[in-house]
Design an enzyme around this catalytic site. Sequence first.
Site, PDB file in Angstrom:
ATOM      1  N   THR A 251      -0.036  -2.024  11.187  1.00 29.00           N
ATOM      2  CA  THR A 251       0.828  -1.606  10.083  1.00 29.00           C
ATOM      3  C   THR A 251       0.838  -0.090   9.912  1.00 29.00           C
ATOM      4  O   THR A 251      -0.176   0.589  10.158  1.00 29.00           O
ATOM      5  CB  THR A 251       0.349  -2.277   8.770  1.00 29.00           C
ATOM      6  OG1 THR A 251       1.082  -1.730   7.678  1.00 29.00           O
ATOM      7  CG2 THR A 251      -1.131  -2.051   8.500  1.00 29.00           C
TER       8      THR A 251
ATOM      9  N   SER B  86      -4.897  -1.325   0.325  1.00 33.01           N
ATOM     10  CA  SER B  86      -5.183  -2.676  -0.184  1.00 33.01           C
ATOM     11  C   SER B  86      -6.220  -3.296   0.745  1.00 33.01           C
ATOM     12  O   SER B  86      -6.473  -2.783   1.850  1.00 33.01           O
ATOM     13  CB  SER B  86      -3.916  -3.545  -0.165  1.00 33.01           C
ATOM     14  OG  SER B  86      -3.554  -3.862   1.179  1.00 33.01           O
TER      15      SER B  86
ATOM     16  N   TYR C 230      -5.824  -5.999   2.377  1.00 36.93           N
ATOM     17  CA  TYR C 230      -5.073  -6.346   3.601  1.00 36.93           C
ATOM     18  C   TYR C 230      -4.962  -5.140   4.544  1.00 36.93           C
ATOM     19  O   TYR C 230      -5.270  -5.238   5.738  1.00 36.93           O
ATOM     20  CB  TYR C 230      -3.662  -6.859   3.238  1.00 36.93           C
ATOM     21  CG  TYR C 230      -2.681  -6.631   4.368  1.00 36.93           C
ATOM     22  CD1 TYR C 230      -2.764  -7.380   5.531  1.00 36.93           C
ATOM     23  CD2 TYR C 230      -1.724  -5.618   4.299  1.00 36.93           C
ATOM     24  CE1 TYR C 230      -1.903  -7.132   6.593  1.00 36.93           C
ATOM     25  CE2 TYR C 230      -0.870  -5.369   5.349  1.00 36.93           C
ATOM     26  CZ  TYR C 230      -0.967  -6.129   6.497  1.00 36.93           C
ATOM     27  OH  TYR C 230      -0.138  -5.874   7.559  1.00 36.93           O
ATOM     28  N   HIS C 231      -4.524  -3.996   4.002  1.00 34.69           N
ATOM     29  CA  HIS C 231      -4.366  -2.823   4.876  1.00 34.69           C
ATOM     30  C   HIS C 231      -5.732  -2.384   5.430  1.00 34.69           C
ATOM     31  O   HIS C 231      -5.825  -1.867   6.544  1.00 34.69           O
ATOM     32  CB  HIS C 231      -3.697  -1.671   4.116  1.00 34.69           C
ATOM     33  CG  HIS C 231      -2.223  -1.888   3.873  1.00 34.69           C
ATOM     34  ND1 HIS C 231      -1.731  -2.365   2.692  1.00 34.69           N
ATOM     35  CD2 HIS C 231      -1.138  -1.700   4.675  1.00 34.69           C
ATOM     36  CE1 HIS C 231      -0.391  -2.456   2.763  1.00 34.69           C
ATOM     37  NE2 HIS C 231      -0.020  -2.058   3.959  1.00 34.69           N
TER      38      HIS C 231
ATOM     39  N   LYS D 297      -6.513  -4.177   8.581  1.00 34.88           N
ATOM     40  CA  LYS D 297      -5.775  -3.640   9.732  1.00 34.88           C
ATOM     41  C   LYS D 297      -6.445  -2.360  10.245  1.00 34.88           C
ATOM     42  O   LYS D 297      -6.409  -2.062  11.436  1.00 34.88           O
ATOM     43  CB  LYS D 297      -4.325  -3.350   9.343  1.00 34.88           C
ATOM     44  CG  LYS D 297      -3.533  -4.592   9.027  1.00 34.88           C
ATOM     45  CD  LYS D 297      -3.240  -5.378  10.292  1.00 34.88           C
ATOM     46  CE  LYS D 297      -2.365  -6.567  10.042  1.00 34.88           C
ATOM     47  NZ  LYS D 297      -1.968  -7.289  11.228  1.00 34.88           N
TER      48      LYS D 297
HETATM   49  P1  NAD Z   1       3.541 -14.331   8.236  1.00 35.80           P
HETATM   50  O1  NAD Z   1       2.511 -14.642   7.218  1.00 35.80           O
HETATM   51  O2  NAD Z   1       4.928 -14.811   8.000  1.00 35.80           O
HETATM   52  O3  NAD Z   1       3.078 -14.891   9.662  1.00 35.80           O
HETATM   53  C1  NAD Z   1       1.749 -14.912  10.087  1.00 35.80           C
HETATM   54  C2  NAD Z   1       1.517 -16.238  10.786  1.00 35.80           C
HETATM   55  O4  NAD Z   1       0.169 -16.272  11.246  1.00 35.80           O
HETATM   56  C3  NAD Z   1       1.704 -17.419   9.834  1.00 35.80           C
HETATM   57  O5  NAD Z   1       2.576 -18.370  10.405  1.00 35.80           O
HETATM   58  C4  NAD Z   1       0.295 -17.972   9.649  1.00 35.80           C
HETATM   59  O6  NAD Z   1       0.282 -19.370   9.462  1.00 35.80           O
HETATM   60  C5  NAD Z   1      -0.388 -17.539  10.945  1.00 35.80           C
HETATM   61  N1  NAD Z   1      -1.845 -17.351  10.813  1.00 35.80           N
HETATM   62  C6  NAD Z   1      -2.516 -16.611   9.881  1.00 35.80           C
HETATM   63  N2  NAD Z   1      -3.836 -16.713  10.081  1.00 35.80           N
HETATM   64  C7  NAD Z   1      -4.015 -17.492  11.174  1.00 35.80           C
HETATM   65  C8  NAD Z   1      -5.160 -17.990  11.846  1.00 35.80           C
HETATM   66  N3  NAD Z   1      -6.396 -17.705  11.440  1.00 35.80           N
HETATM   67  N4  NAD Z   1      -4.991 -18.764  12.941  1.00 35.80           N
HETATM   68  C9  NAD Z   1      -3.742 -19.086  13.367  1.00 35.80           C
HETATM   69  N5  NAD Z   1      -2.608 -18.682  12.733  1.00 35.80           N
HETATM   70  C10 NAD Z   1      -2.754 -17.885  11.650  1.00 35.80           C
HETATM   71  O7  NAD Z   1       3.521 -12.761   8.453  1.00 35.80           O
HETATM   72  P2  NAD Z   1       4.566 -11.822   9.231  1.00 35.80           P
HETATM   73  O8  NAD Z   1       5.387 -11.137   8.220  1.00 35.80           O
HETATM   74  O9  NAD Z   1       5.219 -12.575  10.311  1.00 35.80           O
HETATM   75  O10 NAD Z   1       3.570 -10.762   9.863  1.00 35.80           O
HETATM   76  C11 NAD Z   1       3.038 -10.935  11.158  1.00 35.80           C
HETATM   77  C12 NAD Z   1       2.160  -9.759  11.507  1.00 35.80           C
HETATM   78  O11 NAD Z   1       2.925  -8.564  11.453  1.00 35.80           O
HETATM   79  C13 NAD Z   1       1.005  -9.600  10.525  1.00 35.80           C
HETATM   80  O12 NAD Z   1      -0.189  -9.336  11.211  1.00 35.80           O
HETATM   81  C14 NAD Z   1       1.406  -8.426   9.680  1.00 35.80           C
HETATM   82  O13 NAD Z   1       0.280  -7.711   9.285  1.00 35.80           O
HETATM   83  C15 NAD Z   1       2.302  -7.624  10.607  1.00 35.80           C
HETATM   84  N6  NAD Z   1       3.320  -6.860   9.866  1.00 35.80           N
HETATM   85  C16 NAD Z   1       4.262  -7.511   9.081  1.00 35.80           C
HETATM   86  C17 NAD Z   1       5.210  -6.753   8.385  1.00 35.80           C
HETATM   87  C18 NAD Z   1       6.234  -7.373   7.479  1.00 35.80           C
HETATM   88  O14 NAD Z   1       6.953  -6.637   6.779  1.00 35.80           O
HETATM   89  N7  NAD Z   1       6.369  -8.704   7.445  1.00 35.80           N
HETATM   90  C19 NAD Z   1       5.204  -5.364   8.517  1.00 35.80           C
HETATM   91  C20 NAD Z   1       4.238  -4.741   9.309  1.00 35.80           C
HETATM   92  C21 NAD Z   1       3.305  -5.513   9.989  1.00 35.80           C
HETATM   93  N1  USQ Z   2       7.532  -2.495  -4.643  1.00 35.95           N
HETATM   94  C1  USQ Z   2       8.360  -2.329  -5.727  1.00 35.95           C
HETATM   95  N2  USQ Z   2       8.906  -3.434  -6.291  1.00 35.95           N
HETATM   96  C2  USQ Z   2       8.681  -4.693  -5.815  1.00 35.95           C
HETATM   97  C3  USQ Z   2       7.844  -4.854  -4.692  1.00 35.95           C
HETATM   98  C4  USQ Z   2       7.283  -3.728  -4.129  1.00 35.95           C
HETATM   99  O1  USQ Z   2       8.597  -1.205  -6.192  1.00 35.95           O
HETATM  100  O2  USQ Z   2       9.229  -5.657  -6.388  1.00 35.95           O
HETATM  101  C5  USQ Z   2       6.922  -1.305  -3.994  1.00 35.95           C
HETATM  102  C6  USQ Z   2       5.418  -1.355  -3.837  1.00 35.95           C
HETATM  103  O3  USQ Z   2       4.743  -0.924  -5.006  1.00 35.95           O
HETATM  104  C7  USQ Z   2       5.220  -0.441  -2.636  1.00 35.95           C
HETATM  105  C8  USQ Z   2       6.476  -0.639  -1.800  1.00 35.95           C
HETATM  106  O4  USQ Z   2       7.429  -1.231  -2.678  1.00 35.95           O
HETATM  107  O5  USQ Z   2       5.185   0.895  -3.046  1.00 35.95           O
HETATM  108  C9  USQ Z   2       6.292  -1.513  -0.592  1.00 35.95           C
HETATM  109  O6  USQ Z   2       5.785  -2.785  -0.963  1.00 35.95           O
HETATM  110  P1  USQ Z   2       6.009  -4.056  -0.016  1.00 35.95           P
HETATM  111  O7  USQ Z   2       5.422  -5.244  -0.696  1.00 35.95           O
HETATM  112  O8  USQ Z   2       7.425  -4.118   0.411  1.00 35.95           O
HETATM  113  O9  USQ Z   2       5.184  -3.639   1.306  1.00 35.95           O
HETATM  114  P2  USQ Z   2       3.627  -3.597   1.612  1.00 35.95           P
HETATM  115  O10 USQ Z   2       2.817  -4.122   0.512  1.00 35.95           O
HETATM  116  O11 USQ Z   2       3.314  -2.211   2.069  1.00 35.95           O
HETATM  117  O12 USQ Z   2       3.445  -4.597   2.827  1.00 35.95           O
HETATM  118  C10 USQ Z   2       4.485  -4.944   3.750  1.00 35.95           C
HETATM  119  C11 USQ Z   2       4.026  -6.176   4.522  1.00 35.95           C
HETATM  120  C12 USQ Z   2       2.762  -5.853   5.308  1.00 35.95           C
HETATM  121  C13 USQ Z   2       3.028  -4.646   6.197  1.00 35.95           C
HETATM  122  C14 USQ Z   2       3.521  -3.453   5.386  1.00 35.95           C
HETATM  123  C15 USQ Z   2       3.997  -2.317   6.282  1.00 35.95           C
HETATM  124  O13 USQ Z   2       3.782  -7.246   3.609  1.00 35.95           O
HETATM  125  O14 USQ Z   2       2.414  -6.974   6.113  1.00 35.95           O
HETATM  126  O15 USQ Z   2       1.844  -4.281   6.864  1.00 35.95           O
HETATM  127  O16 USQ Z   2       4.692  -3.870   4.640  1.00 35.95           O
HETATM  128  S1  USQ Z   2       3.689  -0.757   5.544  1.00 35.95           S
HETATM  129  O17 USQ Z   2       4.233  -0.749   4.183  1.00 35.95           O
HETATM  130  O18 USQ Z   2       4.352   0.222   6.394  1.00 35.95           O
HETATM  131  O19 USQ Z   2       2.261  -0.602   5.493  1.00 35.95           O
END
Ligand code: NAD
Ligand code: USQ
Length: 402
Positions: free
Chosen positions: A149, A191, A193-194, A197
């Site tokens: 991320t 967070s 989560y972050h 990563k």
């Molecule tokens: P998602 O939650 O939709 O998909 C993740 C999938 O992984 C799910 O289907 C879940 O069931 C599976 N999973 C989780 N833990 C597991 C485990 N222990 N064993 C097997 N399967 C498991 O999330 P996404 O949005 O598709 O994100 C995928 C990846 O991309 C994540 O690692 C996330 O950090 C990264 N990412 C997502 C975004 C975004 O905006 N969605 C942005 C940046 C990075």
């Molecule tokens: N935000 C609002 N209003 C909302 C929801 C969010 O203002 O209703 C704001 C948040 O406070 C934050 C920004 O929007 O400042 C982004 O929030 P987000 O929930 O869209 O994104 P984030 O929490 O950063 O996480 C998402 C994905 C995560 C991925 C990350 C990429 O869930 O898996 O890693 O985006 S990044 O943001 O580049 O780290």
Amino acid sequence: MGTEKNILVIGGDGFCGWPTALHLSKLGHKVTIIDNLSRRWIDQKMGADSLTPLATIEDRLAAWTECSGKTIDFESIDVAREFDRLTAFLTALQPDTIVHFGEQRAAPYSMKGVAEKRYTVDNNISGTHNILAAVIELGLDPHIVHLGTMGVYGYDDDGLEIPEGYLSVFVPVNGQMMVQRDILYPTNPGSVYHMTKSMDQLLFQFYAKNNKLRITDLHQGIVWGTQTEDTKLDERLINRFDYDGDYGTVLNRFLMQAVVGHPLTVHGTGGQTRAFIHIQDTVRCLQLAIENPPARLGTVNILNQMTETHTVRDLAQLVSQVSGAEIAFVDNPRKEAAENDLRVSNETFLGFGLEPTTLAEGLLEETQDIAAKYAHRCIPEMIPCVSVWTADQRPGVLKDAA
Ligand code: NAD
Ligand code: USQ
């Protein structure tokens, strides 16, 4: 094609993983999905659901075979907890490439409470380490492509363009000669989560150095949009659309809020600048990363996977212009800089030939074809962001009490 690979997609039932699996299958690769379906279970536990109706994994896979004539295999394994099943499966599969999406990915969910913090750390760190340890134990040599991320870099606002993973620093020795070092860009997670990563990065650094694994870590921005060319082919292939306060990401939330008549929930002043990428570009980047594996250099290949940056406030204004929605500035439940600039280098993917889908192109289609079409499925109680970063941010808690 002649360059078909045997590709394992871990987390291939998820928002990014499912369209990626379809795209790679369409290109002629042999694709297998591992997923423990935990994301679907979390929805059930929270009483939430994707705005789009998700078919079961079995129906998704059958629909793909009907539409494309191709087969994707599926195995339910928890990669964080079922190490022996994972190693047995990898022994039989012998993948050329492992794409790792299988983590708990929501920042608000990871801050919801102690159970969710512990789950996120246990699931993400153990899962990543199990995959690496299994590959080494079995003597396999896949190219490992991980979804990281942009958030590991943090939002310090010091005016620097964020490089691709490494920062060149010059260290004075004996107060004179300067020695150059390329260090992992200092992490600054916002967070739990972050933070996982950021910790993944160290696991990759160690195994790339120690075992010469070939690893690409994709530092991805916020993914917006829902459909790709492949998920549009049949309603049973439709992709997930999260809109709830924990899993919904900002732009998709605003699009959904606009069509159900909910004011757009801008946190604080909306001055937070973030990086974005459309889901169609995500799958294209995965293809490009797989087609361009790194040399065995003992370091991790880190690429920034994003195409544009915007402030949250600007996004709200854009959606409001398209839809007429009201904008509400609400208390920010997170701890993050109220305003920041963000400049990011994404030169590797542009150099590979990525042609970004811009917000201006995709926004209207997304609003009409997805958010409006499925607005009737919205559960209004799931919209507010109720997970707070610290206890004193809970509604009703007196701030600065004497
Ligand atoms: P998602 O939650 O939709 O998909 C993740 C999938 O992984 C799910 O289907 C879940 O069931 C599976 N999973 C989780 N833990 C597991 C485990 N222990 N064993 C097997 N399967 C498991 O999330 P996404 O949005 O598709 O994100 C995928 C990846 O991309 C994540 O690692 C996330 O950090 C990264 N990412 C997502 C975004 C975004 O905006 N969605 C942005 C940046 C990075
Ligand atoms: N935000 C609002 N209003 C909302 C929801 C969010 O203002 O209703 C704001 C948040 O406070 C934050 C920004 O929007 O400042 C982004 O929030 P987000 O929930 O869209 O994104 P984030 O929490 O950063 O996480 C998402 C994905 C995560 C991925 C990350 C990429 O869930 O898996 O890693 O985006 S990044 O943001 O580049 O780290």
